[in-house]
Design a protein around this motif. Structure first.
Motif, short mmCIF file in Angstrom:
data_model
loop_
_atom_site.label_atom_id
_atom_site.label_comp_id
_atom_site.label_asym_id
_atom_site.label_seq_id
_atom_site.Cartn_x
_atom_site.Cartn_y
_atom_site.Cartn_z
N SER A 201 77.30 -5.73 25.75
CA SER A 201 76.90 -6.23 24.25
C SER A 201 77.60 -5.18 23.37
O SER A 201 78.23 -4.11 23.85
CB SER A 201 75.36 -5.90 24.13
OG SER A 201 74.96 -4.55 24.28
N TRP A 211 76.93 -10.49 22.48
CA TRP A 211 77.20 -10.37 23.93
C TRP A 211 78.89 -10.56 24.25
O TRP A 211 79.17 -11.33 23.38
CB TRP A 211 76.62 -11.38 24.83
CG TRP A 211 75.09 -11.66 24.49
CD1 TRP A 211 74.39 -12.58 24.00
CD2 TRP A 211 74.09 -10.44 24.66
NE1 TRP A 211 72.94 -12.44 23.91
CE2 TRP A 211 72.89 -10.89 24.30
CE3 TRP A 211 74.30 -9.27 25.26
CZ2 TRP A 211 71.83 -10.28 24.24
CZ3 TRP A 211 72.90 -8.39 25.21
CH2 TRP A 211 71.68 -8.83 25.00
N GLU A 266 73.65 -13.85 19.98
CA GLU A 266 72.51 -14.12 20.61
C GLU A 266 71.83 -15.57 20.66
O GLU A 266 71.22 -16.00 21.60
CB GLU A 266 71.44 -13.03 20.00
CG GLU A 266 71.78 -11.77 20.36
CD GLU A 266 70.80 -10.62 19.78
OE1 GLU A 266 70.50 -10.86 18.50
OE2 GLU A 266 70.40 -9.89 20.35
N PHE A 277 74.16 -14.54 31.51
CA PHE A 277 74.24 -13.31 32.23
C PHE A 277 74.49 -13.22 33.74
O PHE A 277 74.05 -12.19 34.27
CB PHE A 277 73.00 -12.55 31.82
CG PHE A 277 72.64 -12.44 30.37
CD1 PHE A 277 73.19 -11.93 29.37
CD2 PHE A 277 71.45 -12.96 29.75
CE1 PHE A 277 72.96 -11.67 28.08
CE2 PHE A 277 71.15 -13.03 28.42
CZ PHE A 277 72.03 -12.42 27.56
N SER A 326 73.40 -5.58 28.76
CA SER A 326 72.78 -6.78 28.85
C SER A 326 71.77 -7.19 29.87
O SER A 326 71.57 -6.28 30.74
CB SER A 326 73.88 -7.83 28.84
OG SER A 326 74.21 -8.21 30.15
#
Length: 496
Positions: A201, A211, A266, A277, A326
């Motif tokens: 991030s 991110w 986000e 992720f 993250s």
């Protein structure tokens, strides 16, 4: 039932969750209380001496980052505060699974570990030459690496171990496809891309978080060996990659890479069709285009390999203000395991070693331990707070809270519904990214590697892995099956 051997901790406690780490929600960060993760990783980090557990064979060089584009709308990191900023760097390349004396041309990912010596501390960006990895939960990491090392009985590398693990873990398929392509045997360290791989991030001056993924594009062009060429080079010069880098820099042919980032908000992450992720996935560049940041250049070979490369220590936990973490499970696991591995390998004061020491201010209350060589704080207090020194905790460096998707902690299946598409991206890689010749080479490399599978479970492992290839691409599965002499039956096609 009395003959069943229960899975236990080292202290003998039976447990069931050996593959999924406890997280905050299905996509949230890892919880510190999952002691099984720490037991597995802590033991794994101590299994080899004195080499690095992974990335043992490597070479490195110093250089600089030059910022060429403005990204201050994404990050307040001082290193990126203005165009033209320069920062000293150390870049260490490595193979992953081989020992320190292994050949540079082995089929293996290449480590791409960067240390930026910034005025706000050292920033370590520890990635590979691939944007993805074999597993996406840190509990799986030690088990995976064991399959790349040596068989405990024969002390030989074992294709059976490797393919057994991969066939039982379809999340590995994307990285396996890259590894089995010619990208698995780079012709030189100057001719490969680098990736931060994980999702990180960035935080800007307004405390807004995005991110990011980091990319380093070689300016020398991609150049790979075929499988046959890599095998030949092992016998000609097992250190060819290190030799090439040393000679190029010695001749002032300084290699460069373009530093770029992908950015996801986000909100975009919440609406994304898959887990952003997940380390086994890439972000499509059509949706999240590469943004120019700067250029890194290597221009200085270390004066002493042991002092400045062997003793160099990298940890993804080392970030600077404006760059952060993250909920990437593998990243969360590495935040703990990498510093732990360095303390084991080099000692608790490894960051006092000159190559690892921040060249700017370091003020803390760490004292004693093996090889404390920086004066050990002399006569200053070794506790905080105190009434005698002027060290303060600067609140301006405080990060905004990370918004999570759940407050419920548990062991969430990393491959649950919505997280289990292991085939779309490998299929796209094979059909749309690779050229005809690259597809042929990839199939040949897979067939060659899988031909080494042996033992009573040989057919089971091969058929299980073939099902994964069929699910990614029918043509891929058929070509590999034909190369292995396997008759494709209706049952296999039905499972695909």
């Amino acid at each position: 039932m009395s003959d069943i051997k229960k899975l236990t901790t080292a202290s003998g406690k039976p447990y069931s969750e050996n593959e999924n780490t406890m997280t905050v929600g299905a996509r949230g960060p890892v919880l510190l209380q999952d002691f099984i993760l720490h037991e597995k990783m802590a033991h794994f980090n101590r299994e080899r001496l004195p080499e690095r557990v992974v990335h043992a064979k490597g070479t490195g060089a110093f250089g600089k980052l030059t910022v060429t584009h403005d990204i201050t709308n994404y990050t307040r990191a001082k290193i990126f505060s203005k165009i033209g900023n320069e920062c000293k760097i150390l870049l260490r390349f490595s193979t992953v699974g081989g020992e320190k004396g292994s050949a540079d041309s082995e089929r293996d990912p290449r480590g791409f570990a960067l240390k930026f010596y910034t005025e706000d501390g050292n920033w370590d960006l520890v990635g590979n030459n691939t944007p993805v990895f074999f597993v996406k939960d840190p509990k799986k990491f030690g088990d995976f690496i064991h399959t790349q090392k040596r068989d405990p009985k024969t002390n030989l590398k074992s294709p059976t171990m490797m393919w057994d693990f991969w066939s039982l873990n379809p999340e590995s398929l994307h990285q396996v496809m890259i590894l089995m392509s010619d990208r698995g045997t780079p012709a030189s360290l100057r001719n490969l891309h680098g990736f931060g791989s994980h999702t990180f991030s960035m935080i800007n001056a307004d405390n807004e978080r995005v991110w990011v993924k980091f990319h380093f594009k070689t300016q020398q062009g991609i150049k790979n060996f075929t499988g046959a060429e890599a095998n030949e080079m092992r016998g000609i010069d097992p250190d060819h990659a290190q030799r090439d880098l040393v000679e190029a820099i010695g001749n002032k042919d300084f290699p460069t890479w373009a530093m770029k980032i992908q950015v996801m908000t986000e909100t975009e992450a919440k609406d994304f069709p898959f887990n952003p992720f997940d380390l086994t996935k890439v972000w499509p560049q059509g949706d999240f285009p590469l943004i120019e940041v700067g250029t890194i250049e290597l221009n200085q070979i270390p004066s002493n390999y042991f002092a400045e490369v062997e003793q160099s220590a990298f940890a993804p936990a080392h970030v600077v203000d404006g760059i952060s973490y993250s909920p990437d499970r593998m990243l969360q696991g590495r935040l703990l395991s990498y510093p732990d591995a360095q303390r084991y390998r080099l000692g608790s004061n490894y960051e006092q070693i000159p190559v690892n020491r921040c060249p700017f201010a370091v003020n803390n209350y760490q004292r004693d331990g093996l090889m404390a060589v920086n004066g050990n704080g002399e006569d200053s207090p070794n506790y905080f707070p105190n009434s005698f020194d002027d060290i303060v905790a600067d609140e301006s460096y405080k990060e905004p809270a990370m918004e999570l998707d759940s407050t419920i902690a548990g062991w969430y299946d990393r491959n649950a519904e919505g997280e289990n598409d292991h085939y779309t991206q490998p299929g796209i890689l094979f059909r749309k990214v690779m050229t005809d010749q690259e597809r042929k080479n990839t199939v040949a490399n897979i067939v060659g590697a899988m031909s080494g599978i042996s033992g009573p479970k040989r057919d089971v492992i091969i058929n299980r892995q073939l099902c994964h290839f069929f699910r990614a691409d029918i043509g891929l599965g058929m070509a590999v099956a034909q190369g292995l002499g396997v008759t494709v039956g209706d049952n296999m096609m039905a499972h695909a």
